[in-house]
Design an enzyme around this catalytic site. Structure first.
Site, PDB file in Angstrom:
ATOM      1  N   GLN A 114       0.848  -1.202   0.000  1.00 54.99           N
ATOM      2  CA  GLN A 114       0.000   0.000   0.000  1.00 54.99           C
ATOM      3  C   GLN A 114       0.878   1.243   0.000  1.00 54.99           C
ATOM      4  O   GLN A 114       0.387   2.361  -0.073  1.00 54.99           O
ATOM      5  CB  GLN A 114      -0.911  -0.002   1.232  1.00 54.99           C
ATOM      6  CG  GLN A 114      -1.858  -1.187   1.272  1.00 54.99           C
ATOM      7  CD  GLN A 114      -2.444  -1.412   2.663  1.00 54.99           C
ATOM      8  OE1 GLN A 114      -3.453  -0.851   3.020  1.00 54.99           O
ATOM      9  NE2 GLN A 114      -1.785  -2.234   3.457  1.00 54.99           N
ATOM     10  N   ASN A 115       2.194   1.023   0.103  1.00 54.60           N
ATOM     11  CA  ASN A 115       3.108   2.170   0.170  1.00 54.60           C
ATOM     12  C   ASN A 115       3.361   2.747  -1.221  1.00 54.60           C
ATOM     13  O   ASN A 115       3.405   2.025  -2.208  1.00 54.60           O
ATOM     14  CB  ASN A 115       4.427   1.755   0.817  1.00 54.60           C
ATOM     15  CG  ASN A 115       4.215   1.335   2.260  1.00 54.60           C
ATOM     16  OD1 ASN A 115       3.149   1.568   2.817  1.00 54.60           O
ATOM     17  ND2 ASN A 115       5.209   0.699   2.853  1.00 54.60           N
ATOM     18  N   HIS A 132      -1.750   1.129  -4.166  1.00 54.28           N
ATOM     19  CA  HIS A 132      -2.138   2.539  -4.088  1.00 54.28           C
ATOM     20  C   HIS A 132      -1.275   3.423  -4.985  1.00 54.28           C
ATOM     21  O   HIS A 132      -1.218   4.636  -4.814  1.00 54.28           O
ATOM     22  CB  HIS A 132      -2.082   3.034  -2.629  1.00 54.28           C
ATOM     23  CG  HIS A 132      -3.108   2.372  -1.755  1.00 54.28           C
ATOM     24  ND1 HIS A 132      -3.036   2.350  -0.379  1.00 54.28           N
ATOM     25  CD2 HIS A 132      -4.247   1.705  -2.078  1.00 54.28           C
ATOM     26  CE1 HIS A 132      -4.081   1.691   0.100  1.00 54.28           C
ATOM     27  NE2 HIS A 132      -4.823   1.279  -0.902  1.00 54.28           N
ATOM     28  N   CYS A 143      -6.444   5.228 -19.940  1.00 58.29           N
ATOM     29  CA  CYS A 143      -5.848   3.964 -20.411  1.00 58.29           C
ATOM     30  C   CYS A 143      -4.809   3.393 -19.437  1.00 58.29           C
ATOM     31  O   CYS A 143      -4.187   2.369 -19.739  1.00 58.29           O
ATOM     32  CB  CYS A 143      -5.233   4.150 -21.800  1.00 58.29           C
ATOM     33  SG  CYS A 143      -3.675   5.046 -21.823  1.00 58.29           S
ATOM     34  N   ASN A 238       3.523  -6.412  13.337  1.00 52.58           N
ATOM     35  CA  ASN A 238       3.091  -5.046  13.645  1.00 52.58           C
ATOM     36  C   ASN A 238       3.323  -4.794  15.140  1.00 52.58           C
ATOM     37  O   ASN A 238       3.038  -5.672  15.952  1.00 52.58           O
ATOM     38  CB  ASN A 238       1.586  -4.912  13.319  1.00 52.58           C
ATOM     39  CG  ASN A 238       1.145  -3.473  13.167  1.00 52.58           C
ATOM     40  OD1 ASN A 238       1.413  -2.641  14.030  1.00 52.58           O
ATOM     41  ND2 ASN A 238       0.465  -3.163  12.083  1.00 52.58           N
TER      42      ASN A 238
HETATM   43  P1  NAD Z   1      -1.768   1.868   7.781  1.00 55.86           P
HETATM   44  O1  NAD Z   1      -3.231   1.912   7.799  1.00 55.86           O
HETATM   45  O2  NAD Z   1      -1.190   0.687   7.117  1.00 55.86           O
HETATM   46  O3  NAD Z   1      -1.240   1.978   9.341  1.00 55.86           O
HETATM   47  C1  NAD Z   1       0.080   2.038   9.731  1.00 55.86           C
HETATM   48  C2  NAD Z   1       0.451   0.786  10.554  1.00 55.86           C
HETATM   49  O4  NAD Z   1       1.851   0.811  10.800  1.00 55.86           O
HETATM   50  C3  NAD Z   1      -0.239   0.710  11.933  1.00 55.86           C
HETATM   51  O5  NAD Z   1      -0.895  -0.534  12.067  1.00 55.86           O
HETATM   52  C4  NAD Z   1       0.947   0.804  12.922  1.00 55.86           C
HETATM   53  O6  NAD Z   1       0.754   0.033  14.087  1.00 55.86           O
HETATM   54  C5  NAD Z   1       2.082   0.277  12.072  1.00 55.86           C
HETATM   55  N1  NAD Z   1       3.425   0.702  12.497  1.00 55.86           N
HETATM   56  C6  NAD Z   1       3.808   1.862  13.087  1.00 55.86           C
HETATM   57  N2  NAD Z   1       5.155   1.850  13.305  1.00 55.86           N
HETATM   58  C7  NAD Z   1       5.623   0.677  12.806  1.00 55.86           C
HETATM   59  C8  NAD Z   1       6.916   0.079  12.711  1.00 55.86           C
HETATM   60  N3  NAD Z   1       8.024   0.689  13.160  1.00 55.86           N
HETATM   61  N4  NAD Z   1       7.015  -1.152  12.157  1.00 55.86           N
HETATM   62  C9  NAD Z   1       5.910  -1.775  11.693  1.00 55.86           C
HETATM   63  N5  NAD Z   1       4.665  -1.269  11.747  1.00 55.86           N
HETATM   64  C10 NAD Z   1       4.521  -0.057  12.308  1.00 55.86           C
HETATM   65  O7  NAD Z   1      -1.155   3.062   7.071  1.00 55.86           O
HETATM   66  P2  NAD Z   1      -1.562   4.584   7.156  1.00 55.86           P
HETATM   67  O8  NAD Z   1      -0.432   5.288   7.768  1.00 55.86           O
HETATM   68  O9  NAD Z   1      -2.906   4.702   7.783  1.00 55.86           O
HETATM   69  O10 NAD Z   1      -1.638   4.972   5.619  1.00 55.86           O
HETATM   70  C11 NAD Z   1      -2.768   4.745   4.812  1.00 55.86           C
HETATM   71  C12 NAD Z   1      -2.385   4.792   3.349  1.00 55.86           C
HETATM   72  O11 NAD Z   1      -1.671   5.997   3.050  1.00 55.86           O
HETATM   73  C13 NAD Z   1      -1.437   3.713   2.974  1.00 55.86           C
HETATM   74  O12 NAD Z   1      -2.137   2.550   2.686  1.00 55.86           O
HETATM   75  C14 NAD Z   1      -0.681   4.329   1.793  1.00 55.86           C
HETATM   76  O13 NAD Z   1      -1.428   4.238   0.617  1.00 55.86           O
HETATM   77  C15 NAD Z   1      -0.560   5.777   2.202  1.00 55.86           C
HETATM   78  N6  NAD Z   1       0.734   6.033   2.903  1.00 55.86           N
HETATM   79  C16 NAD Z   1       1.906   5.610   2.329  1.00 55.86           C
HETATM   80  C17 NAD Z   1       3.117   5.816   2.975  1.00 55.86           C
HETATM   81  C18 NAD Z   1       4.380   5.317   2.330  1.00 55.86           C
HETATM   82  O14 NAD Z   1       4.405   5.119   1.125  1.00 55.86           O
HETATM   83  N7  NAD Z   1       5.450   5.067   3.097  1.00 55.86           N
HETATM   84  C19 NAD Z   1       3.149   6.461   4.209  1.00 55.86           C
HETATM   85  C20 NAD Z   1       1.939   6.899   4.772  1.00 55.86           C
HETATM   86  C21 NAD Z   1       0.745   6.665   4.091  1.00 55.86           C
HETATM   87 ZN    ZN Z   2      -4.064   7.296 -21.930  1.00 57.53          ZN
END
Ligand code: NAD
Ligand code: ZN
Length: 272
Positions: A114-115, A132, A143, A238
């Site tokens: 999801q990153n 994502h 497209c 986690n």
């Molecule tokens: P998320 O819903 O996946 O939650 C973050 C998770 O990380 C929590 O469950 C937390 O307990 C866990 N966590 C915290 N510290 C940690 C560690 N040191 N090791 C392992 N796990 C740990 O993510 P979100 O922050 O709610 O983001 C939602 C969406 O936003 C993502 O799915 C993504 O699309 C985007 N996003 C991407 C990035 C990135 O690319 N690095 C960063 C933030 C948000």
């Molecule tokens: Zn196109």
């Protein structure tokens, strides 16, 4: 390493060794120790500002030109700009590298991440689906053709405001459609080719590692549930419990920058 932690690691090793097709669902937590804050965690962007509303994508489609003008203006939202700068400078941590090792050793077949930070690729992993999207690309909404974001930014950086307005929104080289950042907005469907790959991987899998994700964003959170319903296993990595902890077969608590390397070590010692 305390006793419970060791027992949980051993249980995870046992599950992995009995599984045929291990995949991972990865969330923002994996990149936390690379300095990229999670959105929902302490100090996260959404914790401070609230989640973007479900109309984010609709607003983009309604007026992509204004959206792009606003988006390229770094002064508009200093926190957004700061988040982007942090991502652009970040390096993979021991967790990303350990996932690469698992892939390289043939244990981990695929990662659905999801990153949007591209750090899996920087760590050397190959079999990745960025559900994502990626901060590195822009994508055609018609497209799904992708092109690097930096190419767009550098081509318009020196233009005057009036010249920019004429060029925005960027148009697709393949079909002439409207380009948007590849990162999936709230209210935007996951691109069909990406979702198809996730469905294929989930169908093949009998064991999923849930890595640093709160498992609250759909459809991503449905993949572990589907595997479990078919009789497969969930290994959660986690520091905190998640909405899927209850159905997980084992939960390994701690930062994934140390727990995944521990898992790799334990798998290595048990194989020899
Ligand atoms: P998320 O819903 O996946 O939650 C973050 C998770 O990380 C929590 O469950 C937390 O307990 C866990 N966590 C915290 N510290 C940690 C560690 N040191 N090791 C392992 N796990 C740990 O993510 P979100 O922050 O709610 O983001 C939602 C969406 O936003 C993502 O799915 C993504 O699309 C985007 N996003 C991407 C990035 C990135 O690319 N690095 C960063 C933030 C948000
Ligand atoms: Zn196109």
């Amino acid at each position: 390493m305390n006793g419970t932690y060791k027992i949980h690691l051993a249980k995870a090793v046992n599950i992995i060794q009995k599984s045929n097709y291990v995949i991972a669902l990865v969330g923002a937590g994996l990149s936390a120790e690379s300095g990229i804050p999670t959105f929902r965690g302490k100090g996260g962007l959404w914790t401070k500002k609230g989640e973007p509303g479900p109309s984010q994508y609709r607003n983009f489609v309604k007026d992509p030109k204004s959206w792009w003008i606003n988006n390229l203006d770094e002064q508009q939202d200093p926190e957004r700009t700061n988040f982007r700068n942090v991502i652009d400078k970040a390096k993979p941590n021991q967790g990303h590298l350990a996932l690469y090792e698992l892939e390289h050793d043939g244990i981990l077949k695929h990662q659905i991440t999801q990153n949007v930070d591209g750090l899996h690729f920087a760590a050397g992993s190959i079999n990745i689906t960025e559900i994502h999207g990626s901060r590195a690309n822009i994508r055609c909404i018609s497209c799904e053709f992708k092109t690097p974001r930096v190419a767009l930014e550098s081509s318009i950086a020196k233009l005057s405001y009036t010249e920019k307005i004429k060029l925005l929104p960027p148009s697709c080289h393949r079909c002439g459609g409207v380009m948007k950042p590849d990162t999936v907005m709230f209210g935007e469907p996951i691109p069909s080719s990406v979702l198809e790959e996730c469905v294929v991987q989930t169908k093949k899998s009998d064991c999923i590692l849930m890595v640093g994700t709160s498992a609250t964003v759909y459809p991503a959170a449905s993949f572990p549930q589907e595997i479990k319903t078919r009789g497969g296993k969930i290994i959660e990595l986690n520091p905190s419990s998640t909405s899927l902890s209850e159905i997980s077969d084992v939960s390994i608590r701690g930062s994934t920058s140390s727990t995944i390397p521990d898992l790799v070590k334990k798998l290595g010692t048990q194989q020899h």
